[in-house]
Design a protein around this motif. Structure first.
Motif, short mmCIF file in Angstrom:
data_model
loop_
_atom_site.label_atom_id
_atom_site.label_comp_id
_atom_site.label_asym_id
_atom_site.label_seq_id
_atom_site.Cartn_x
_atom_site.Cartn_y
_atom_site.Cartn_z
N ALA A 20 -3.93 -0.43 -6.88
CA ALA A 20 -2.95 -1.03 -5.97
C ALA A 20 -1.72 -1.51 -6.75
O ALA A 20 -0.58 -1.32 -6.31
CB ALA A 20 -3.58 -2.18 -5.19
N PHE A 21 -1.94 -2.14 -7.90
CA PHE A 21 -0.83 -2.57 -8.73
C PHE A 21 -0.02 -1.36 -9.22
O PHE A 21 1.22 -1.39 -9.22
CB PHE A 21 -1.34 -3.39 -9.92
CG PHE A 21 -1.55 -4.85 -9.62
CD1 PHE A 21 -0.56 -5.78 -9.89
CD2 PHE A 21 -2.73 -5.29 -9.06
CE1 PHE A 21 -0.75 -7.13 -9.62
CE2 PHE A 21 -2.94 -6.64 -8.79
CZ PHE A 21 -1.95 -7.56 -9.07
N ASN A 24 2.06 0.01 -6.27
CA ASN A 24 3.23 -0.81 -5.98
C ASN A 24 4.32 -0.63 -7.03
O ASN A 24 5.49 -0.45 -6.71
CB ASN A 24 2.78 -2.27 -5.89
CG ASN A 24 3.84 -3.19 -5.30
OD1 ASN A 24 4.76 -3.59 -5.99
ND2 ASN A 24 3.68 -3.54 -4.03
N ILE A 80 -3.74 -5.34 2.19
CA ILE A 80 -3.25 -4.34 1.23
C ILE A 80 -3.16 -2.97 1.88
O ILE A 80 -2.14 -2.28 1.77
CB ILE A 80 -4.17 -4.28 -0.01
CG1 ILE A 80 -4.00 -5.54 -0.86
CG2 ILE A 80 -3.84 -3.05 -0.87
CD1 ILE A 80 -5.02 -5.65 -1.99
N ALA A 84 0.20 -0.93 2.53
CA ALA A 84 0.30 0.31 1.76
C ALA A 84 0.72 1.48 2.64
O ALA A 84 1.42 2.39 2.18
CB ALA A 84 -1.04 0.62 1.09
N CYS A 87 4.38 1.07 2.89
CA CYS A 87 4.95 1.30 1.55
C CYS A 87 5.07 2.78 1.24
O CYS A 87 6.06 3.23 0.65
CB CYS A 87 4.09 0.63 0.48
SG CYS A 87 4.26 -1.16 0.38
N SER A 88 4.06 3.55 1.63
CA SER A 88 4.03 4.98 1.29
C SER A 88 5.25 5.72 1.81
O SER A 88 5.75 6.65 1.18
CB SER A 88 2.76 5.62 1.85
OG SER A 88 1.61 5.05 1.26
N ILE A 114 6.89 -4.05 0.12
CA ILE A 114 6.55 -4.15 -1.30
C ILE A 114 6.17 -5.59 -1.65
O ILE A 114 5.17 -5.85 -2.33
CB ILE A 114 7.74 -3.68 -2.17
CG1 ILE A 114 7.89 -2.16 -2.10
CG2 ILE A 114 7.56 -4.12 -3.62
CD1 ILE A 114 6.80 -1.37 -2.77
N MET A 117 2.75 -6.60 0.03
CA MET A 117 1.63 -6.01 -0.68
C MET A 117 1.40 -6.72 -2.01
O MET A 117 0.26 -6.86 -2.47
CB MET A 117 1.86 -4.52 -0.90
CG MET A 117 0.68 -3.82 -1.55
SD MET A 117 0.96 -2.04 -1.79
CE MET A 117 -0.58 -1.60 -2.63
N ASP A 118 2.49 -7.15 -2.65
CA ASP A 118 2.39 -7.86 -3.93
C ASP A 118 1.53 -9.11 -3.80
O ASP A 118 0.65 -9.38 -4.63
CB ASP A 118 3.79 -8.21 -4.43
CG ASP A 118 3.80 -8.61 -5.89
OD1 ASP A 118 3.25 -9.67 -6.21
OD2 ASP A 118 4.36 -7.87 -6.72
N TRP A 144 0.86 -2.51 -13.05
CA TRP A 144 2.12 -2.48 -12.30
C TRP A 144 3.24 -1.96 -13.20
O TRP A 144 4.03 -1.10 -12.79
CB TRP A 144 2.46 -3.89 -11.80
CG TRP A 144 3.59 -3.91 -10.81
CD1 TRP A 144 3.51 -3.89 -9.45
CD2 TRP A 144 5.00 -3.94 -11.11
NE1 TRP A 144 4.76 -3.91 -8.89
CE2 TRP A 144 5.70 -3.94 -9.89
CE3 TRP A 144 5.74 -3.96 -12.30
CZ2 TRP A 144 7.09 -3.96 -9.80
CZ3 TRP A 144 7.12 -3.98 -12.22
CH2 TRP A 144 7.78 -3.99 -10.99
N ALA A 175 1.73 8.55 -3.25
CA ALA A 175 1.31 7.23 -2.78
C ALA A 175 0.17 7.34 -1.78
O ALA A 175 -0.81 6.58 -1.86
CB ALA A 175 2.51 6.51 -2.15
#
Length: 388
Positions: A20-21, A24, A80, A84, A87-88, A114, A117-118, A144, A175
């Motif tokens: 996940a890191f 991102n 998450i 995500a 994010c994708s 972003i 999710m962080d 990350w 992603a």
């Protein structure tokens, strides 16, 4: 569940949160090589570009306070996965924007997902630390950085060969693949604990805000090296453009290496001692950079500072996520919001002041902020709590 199964799931969860890191960081790194094309394609000035990049930062900061409520209600794994998905496709949305009017909301959304999710992935890393009874936060932040490096490197090659839109499509596919393969192994809290009843609330524990202040003081120097170190070397130390570019490269390189080593260091010496020594190393390097007589000595000083700053924010996040009486999501949303202000907002003010005073005095003041973190290090005691 027997001990062996519990351990195996925790190990899988450790690598899932590392993914996940990386995910991102990969998306943020992929945005960087898009920026010059973005500016040319929309026909905008540097000033307008700066405002649009600020919109990205505002989006990130705006979403962070809400994540505590979402994590508390649904658990970090679900949050998450939800972020995500958006994010994708977020970079592709920016790449498709035909004008400033559409680019602004696209960048706001990109920053928001972003940033959201962080928060969630940091909360999940805290949960992994509890279940494994060892630190993983520093190396997670190392992933990350690795994702950012991969995204930036791949992006330049793909944009040069196939254009910005093809690059955004490839990033979207990568992603989605990472999410489908890795995120199903992610662990979550045994049962989200609702310490705070309101839909959107702020932590009532004042220690959370002090830890957030430590995160802020740790990240302001990082943002300042990112945005202004090259200009400092160019204007005040007489470096050429190529040499000036080594300032952040050296700083980020030592940070990445130390983040992968940081969990072992923290497990051996404890969070408080690691944070205190790290802060003093960071301050020493920043002070040396501020008074360095040549550009190369300044570059070495920035690299030394990166060794210290690398693990300060991960320790602060672990300390926030382990606070008793407050859910990790609520605590981390506030500490992340405060910390990331140091990268997303503070450098603008630093640039204004530095233009009047020069950047040498600025880096000297930033060394002082890191000394303050060293003095506050005892507040990070909770980072060593490993409770199932």
């Amino acid at each position: 569940m027997d001990a062996a199964t519990f351990r195996r799931r925790a190990v899988y969860g450790r690598w899932a949160v590392a993914s996940a890191f990386f995910f991102n960081g990969f998306l943020v790194g992929s945005w960087a090589p898009q920026i010059p094309v973005f500016m040319t394609r929309l026909g905008i000035s540097e000033f307008t570009l700066g405002l649009l990049i600020l919109v990205f930062g505002i989006g990130a900061l705006a979403s962070m306070p809400w994540c505590g409520y979402l994590i508390e209600k649904h658990g970090s794994r679900a949050v998450i996965k939800g972020f995500a998905i958006f994010c994708s496709f977020s970079l592709l949305l920016v790449a498709l924007a035909p004008n400033v009017i559409s680019a602004a909301p696209a960048l706001f959304l990109f920053g928001a997902v972003i940033g959201g999710m962080d928060v969630a992935m940091n909360a999940n890393a805290v949960e992994v630390e509890k279940k494994l009874s060892r630190a993983v936060m520093s190396s997670s932040h190392g992933f990350w950085s690795l994702g950012g490096f991969a995204g930036g490197g791949l992006g330049g090659i793909l944009i040069e060969a196939h254009g910005h839109l093809a690059h955004a499509v490839v990033v979207t596919i990568i992603a989605i693949a990472i999410g489908l393969i890795a995120f199903r192994f992610m662990i979550t809290e045994d049962a989200p604990v609702r310490h705070e009843k309101q839909k959107l609330t702020f932590p009532t524990n004042p220690l959370i805000y002090l830890i957030g202040l430590m995160a802020l003081f740790s990240m302001v120097p990082e943002g300042s090296v990112l945005d202004w170190a090259a200009l400092y070397l160019r204007q005040e130390r007489g470096a050429d453009i190529a040499t000036a570019g080594f300032a952040f490269a050296a700083f980020s390189g030592t940070m990445s290496i130390m983040r992968f080593l940081g969990d072992g260091v923290r497990d051996r010496f404890g969070a408080v001692n690691t944070l205190r020594i790290s802060a003093l190393i960071g301050a020493s390097g920043m002070l040396a950079a501020s008074i360095a007589p040549t550009s190369w000595i300044a570059i070495l000083a920035f690299a030394f500072s990166g060794l210290g700053i690398a693990n300060m924010v991960p320790i602060a996040f672990s300390a926030a996520g382990n606070q008793q009486g407050t859910s990790s999501g609520v605590a981390l949303s506030m500490v992340t919001l405060m910390g990331y202000s140091g990268i997303l907002v503070a450098p603008s003010a630093i640039g204004f002041v530095g233009g009047k005073t020069g950047f040498g005095p600025i880096y000297m003041v930033l060394a002082g902020l890191l000394v303050v973190v060293a003095l506050m290090a005892n507040l990070a005691r909770s980072a060593d709590q490993k409770v199932r």
